[in-house]
Design an enzyme around this catalytic site. Structure first.
Site, PDB file in Angstrom:
ATOM      1  N   THR A  20      78.887  88.738  -4.128  1.00  0.00           N
ATOM      2  CA  THR A  20      78.569  87.426  -3.581  1.00  0.00           C
ATOM      3  C   THR A  20      78.494  87.444  -2.060  1.00  0.00           C
ATOM      4  OG1 THR A  20      79.172  85.082  -3.721  1.00  0.00           O
ATOM      5  CG2 THR A  20      80.964  86.648  -3.395  1.00  0.00           C
TER       6      THR A  20
ATOM      7  N   GLN B  10      84.677  83.106  -0.066  1.00  0.00           N
ATOM      8  CA  GLN B  10      83.784  84.089  -0.674  1.00  0.00           C
ATOM      9  C   GLN B  10      84.369  85.490  -0.600  1.00  0.00           C
ATOM     10  OE1 GLN B  10      82.157  81.426  -2.163  1.00  0.00           O
ATOM     11  NE2 GLN B  10      80.782  83.153  -2.451  1.00  0.00           N
TER      12      GLN B  10
ATOM     13  N   HIS C  35      86.417  87.009  -3.567  1.00  0.00           N
ATOM     14  CA  HIS C  35      85.781  87.457  -4.806  1.00  0.00           C
ATOM     15  C   HIS C  35      85.879  88.963  -4.995  1.00  0.00           C
ATOM     16  CE1 HIS C  35      83.834  84.019  -6.721  1.00  0.00           C
ATOM     17  NE2 HIS C  35      83.502  83.561  -5.533  1.00  0.00           N
TER      18      HIS C  35
ATOM     19  N   GLU D  74      72.725  84.191  -0.437  1.00  0.00           N
ATOM     20  CA  GLU D  74      72.990  83.580  -1.739  1.00  0.00           C
ATOM     21  C   GLU D  74      73.434  82.133  -1.544  1.00  0.00           C
ATOM     22  OE1 GLU D  74      75.982  84.293  -5.566  1.00  0.00           O
ATOM     23  OE2 GLU D  74      76.446  85.158  -3.617  1.00  0.00           O
ATOM     24  N   HIS D  75      74.435  81.935  -0.688  1.00  0.00           N
ATOM     25  CA  HIS D  75      74.919  80.600  -0.329  1.00  0.00           C
ATOM     26  C   HIS D  75      74.751  80.426   1.171  1.00  0.00           C
ATOM     27  CE1 HIS D  75      77.606  82.116  -3.631  1.00  0.00           C
ATOM     28  NE2 HIS D  75      77.277  80.969  -4.174  1.00  0.00           N
TER      29      HIS D  75
ATOM     30  N   GLU E 220      31.325  93.048 -14.009  1.00  0.00           N
ATOM     31  CA  GLU E 220      32.502  93.907 -14.109  1.00  0.00           C
ATOM     32  C   GLU E 220      32.266  95.111 -15.018  1.00  0.00           C
ATOM     33  OE1 GLU E 220      35.906  91.502 -15.159  1.00  0.00           O
ATOM     34  OE2 GLU E 220      35.981  90.581 -13.166  1.00  0.00           O
TER      35      GLU E 220
END
Length: 441
Positions: free
Chosen positions: A240, A262, A265, A332-333, A420
């Site tokens: 994290t 954080q 964690h 992430e945050h 094509e």
């Protein structure tokens, strides 16, 4: 305790911020991939027997079966602390409010008279939902995985979480209780890369899944990369991270508390402050020293995280430069603790989730804001989104044309097929008519 990077003045790159200048953990997913490959192959070939062996090797407990008995899930809810139950129920309620509004509806466009294209949104058939269970217990991750899958209409889902030696080889009882609250009774005591492999290949106990979602460590991320294609994935979510963009108006006690939140964690967790105020940086460092000394998980998680190369204080000249830095970082945050925080937040392009002002800490989003906390890490927020109802849906175009509508466009289709050098494409249109397709106009 935490390093500084000074990008003020001439040190600020004139051609834009290179993300390699910023704090970031050394996470070699490619190297980890080679270590998880034999584990995944073993699960592929030996199934449940391999999962039982890996539970003993990695989790320190010998289990007899991987699937958790339904009665154990029911008992976990019955024995759950009422206060924890109430908190989980409120978290579920708020998550449903937000995720229910994300459900897409089918939409039909009439391209021409007699010709329509409908985009149908169809949920995946079956998902494996991974819930970490190493250093901490994460019933909140059960909610963040299960609620969007349910709101998307997924018909079959299973949860995997590592077996715990303290609980007779079952996942943590709070995780089991959260599953019970959500009506999920297919739960497996499996963690790490081996759980991802279980969902990808299936075993005699667990049917293969269509996709796997959920946060995890580098081994989970590596297994997702290895098995992507065999099974769909949400993202390679690793350790994290939090970034905070703050100016002189920010409260250093709040900033320090959020950085620590954080860091607890994982020793590889990233905590980054970007500020144009040297006074704030100094004050935050003092707060960190005081608050870390008064908290838990200091030696094994918080200090290694805060002192690691993935964490730091980045000094800039003004919030404009700060925005360049956080957009390059792709956290992430991301917290915005500045004057007119909402205006600044509106200019953020790259973040998993943005938290506006002093009273929207990341912890709120982790548990009960209603948002999802399964978010892209490692800079992946520059190109990826967090888990949502859309993660579990696929858009299918349904093309419905009448003979007349096809005839009206047939010449153009044939022309493009010839251009094509794919004449059989044109022939597939001509075969539907007993007359020559007219030249395109």
């Amino acid at each position: 305790m935490i390093s500084r990077i000074d990008l003020r003045g001439a040190a600020f790159p004139s051609e834009g911020v290179d993300r390699d200048l910023l704090p970031r953990a050394e996470l070699d997913v490619a190297a980890a991939l080679e270590k998880v490959r034999p584990i995944c192959d073993d699960v592929h070939h030996r199934g449940t027997a391999a999962l039982i062996d890996y539970a003993e090797r990695f989790d320190g407990v010998r289990i007899e079966r991987v699937r958790v008995p339904v009665e154990a899930i029911t008992r976990a809810l019955e024995e759950l602390d009422p206060a924890v139950r109430a908190a989980l129920e409120e978290s579920i309620r708020r998550a449903r409010l937000v995720h229910r509004e994300q459900r897409r509806t089918d939409h039909t466009v009439q391209v021409v008279p007699g010709g329509t294209v409908t985009e149908r949104w169809v949920p995946v058939d079956r998902v494996g939902l991974y819930v970490p269970g190493g250093r901490s217990v994460y019933p909140s991750s059960v909610i963040m995985n299960v609620v969007p899958a349910q709101e998307a209409g997924v018909g079959s889902m299973a949860v995997a979480s590592p077996p715990q030696a303290d609980f007779d080889g079952l996942p943590h009882p709070t995780i089991l209780a959260a599953c019970a609250l959500l009506g999920v009774d297919e739960v497996y005591a499996a963690g790490g890369a081996q759980a991802v492999a279980m969902f990808a290949y299936g075993t005699d106990e667990c049917r293969p899944a269509t996709m796997v979602t959920g946060p995890g460590n580098i081994w989970v991320a590596a297994a997702k990369r290895l098995l992507k294609g065999r099974i769909g994935i949400d993202a390679e979510a690793g350790p994290t991270e939090i970034a905070i963009l703050a100016d002189h108006t920010a409260d250093p006690a709040y900033v320090a508390a959020d950085l620590i939140s954080q860091a607890e964690h994982d020793p590889l967790a990233a905590s980054v402050l970007v500020t144009d105020s040297e006074d704030l940086a100094d004050a935050v460092e003092k707060e960190l020293a005081a608050q870390v000394a008064a908290t838990k998980h200091v030696e094994d998680r918080i200090l290694p995280a805060l002192s690691g190369r993935q964490s730091g204080i980045v000094l800039v000249d003004g919030i404009e430069q700060g925005l360049e830095v956080v957009n390059a970082y792709g956290a992430e945050h991301l917290e915005i603790q500045t004057e007119d925080a909402a205006r600044v937040a509106a200019r953020v392009r790259n973040a998993g989730a943005v938290f506006v002002g002093p009273y929207a800490p990341v912890s709120l989003g982790d548990y009960a804001a209603g948002s999802n906390h399964v978010l892209p890490t490692g800079g992946c927020a520059c190109h990826s989104s967090g888990l949502s109802v859309q993660s579990f849906l696929r858009g299918i175009h349904v093309v419905d044309y009448t003979r007349e509508a096809l005839a009206d466009i047939a010449a153009h289709v044939v022309t493009l097929a010839d251009a094509e050098d794919l004449p059989a494409h044109g022939a597939a249109v001509r075969a539907r008519f007993d007359w020559k397709v007219p030249d395109s106009k």
